[in-house]
Enzyme design. Structure first.
Site, PDB file in Angstrom:
ATOM      1  CG  LEU A 207      -9.263  10.116  -8.993  1.00  0.00           C
ATOM      2  CD1 LEU A 207      -8.689  10.764 -10.246  1.00  0.00           C
ATOM      3  CD2 LEU A 207      -8.813   8.650  -8.889  1.00  0.00           C
TER       4      LEU A 207
ATOM      5  CB  ALA B 292      -8.143   5.145  -0.434  1.00  0.00           C
ATOM      6  CE1 TYR B 293      -7.256   5.298   8.640  1.00  0.00           C
ATOM      7  CE2 TYR B 293      -5.101   5.088   7.595  1.00  0.00           C
ATOM      8  CZ  TYR B 293      -5.875   5.367   8.710  1.00  0.00           C
ATOM      9  OH  TYR B 293      -5.269   5.717   9.891  1.00  0.00           O
TER      10      TYR B 293
ATOM     11  CE1 TYR C 260      -3.212   4.005   1.149  1.00  0.00           C
ATOM     12  CE2 TYR C 260      -1.027   3.911   0.165  1.00  0.00           C
ATOM     13  CZ  TYR C 260      -2.373   4.222   0.075  1.00  0.00           C
ATOM     14  OH  TYR C 260      -2.873   4.761  -1.088  1.00  0.00           O
TER      15      TYR C 260
END
Length: 288
Positions: free
Chosen positions: A16, A65-66, A132
């Protein structure tokens, strides 16, 4: 709205972030700082505050993010996932509140358990079934706790950048005469280029309505149907066969159904969302 706009984009090397970087070039007069963890370590609160004090962005688009869903299930990785997906979001949100910055935070369909029988609305109860999803939900709650954020949940993201399902399928179809793909998990793919355009449209609108929104391309398909379409569009002779999730066990459980209801983002921000097939063809044209 003034033309000169200062925007911070975190996680700028991901799918993104890369799409945002490409599309932002069309917006003359916008000053956009694309950062990664080396330049802006989001897990260090003082570093975040120091950055905001210096740059003073009007908008922060948090793409960091992870995302290693299966790896996050390992006990030693859970702490890292929580640092990036939750604690860092809280640090960003507090900094945004202090400096009057509007936060657009990207979240995931994995905050749901996948037991629904109709598209998930943003107001539906959350119930993540893996680490997650749990850490991403914690990040959402912290974003909303500290500032009036726009939170956008998305799903099945792919792009011409980075690693994703589409590029993996293209590679496997070139290497193998046949492949098996899970056919009992349903959702809607998201072309990151479309999501990037939607985010920039929100910024450009000057309209700010905080809350949780959903964004993916239109349509409902299985991973098997997605893979079949990819093979068709690239004219691959590779045979794609459907299998149940039980035949492909993974460390992290996946939602069986994660179709998202996009009514809120369409009505609030006037965003038109393309059909998944049109967007897939567009991405494949860029890749080839």
């Amino acid at each position: 709205m003034s033309q000169l706009l200062k925007i911070l984009v975190t996680g700028s090397n991901g799918q993104l972030g890369s799409e945002l970087r490409e599309q932002a070039a069309e917006h003359a007069g916008w000053v956009i700082d694309f950062t990664d963890r080396s330049r802006l370590p989001l897990t260090e609160e003082q570093a975040v505050l120091d950055y905001f004090e210096q740059f003073r962005p009007q908008y922060c688009i948090n793409c960091a993010a992870y995302t290693a869903v299966d790896k996050a299930e390992q006990p030693q990785e859970q702490t890292e996932a929580r640092k990036v997906n939750a604690l860092a979001v809280g640090y960003l949100a507090k900094a945004c509140a202090r400096y009057g910055t509007k936060l657009i935070h990207i979240s995931t369909d994995y905050v749901f358990d996948g037991t629904a029988s109709r598209p998930y609305r943003s107001s539906d109860p959350t119930h993540p079934i893996n680490v997650y999803g749990t850490t991403k939900l914690e990040g959402e709650l912290l974003a909303a706790q500290y500032t009036d954020a726009v939170i956008i949940r998305t799903a099945w993201v792919y792009s011409s950048f980075g690693k994703n399902f589409v590029k993996t399928m293209i590679r496997l179809m070139a290497e193998k005469p046949s492949i098996n793909v899970v056919a009992d998990q349903y959702g809607s793919p998201t072309y990151a280029g479309d999501l990037a355009a939607a985010i920039l449209s929100i910024v450009q609108s000057g309209n700010w309505v905080p809350g949780v929104y959903h964004y993916s391309n239109e349509g409902k398909i299985s991973w098997f149907e997605f893979a079949t379409a990819i093979g068709k569009y690239i004219n691959s002779p590779c045979v794609v066969s459907p299998i149940p999730s039980s035949a492909y066990p993974t460390p992290a459980r996946r939602p069986a159904y994660s179709v998202l209801d996009k009514t809120a983002i369409k009505e609030t921000y006037g965003i038109a969302i393309p059909d998944w097939q049109d967007s897939l063809k567009q991405c494949l044209a860029r890749l080839h």
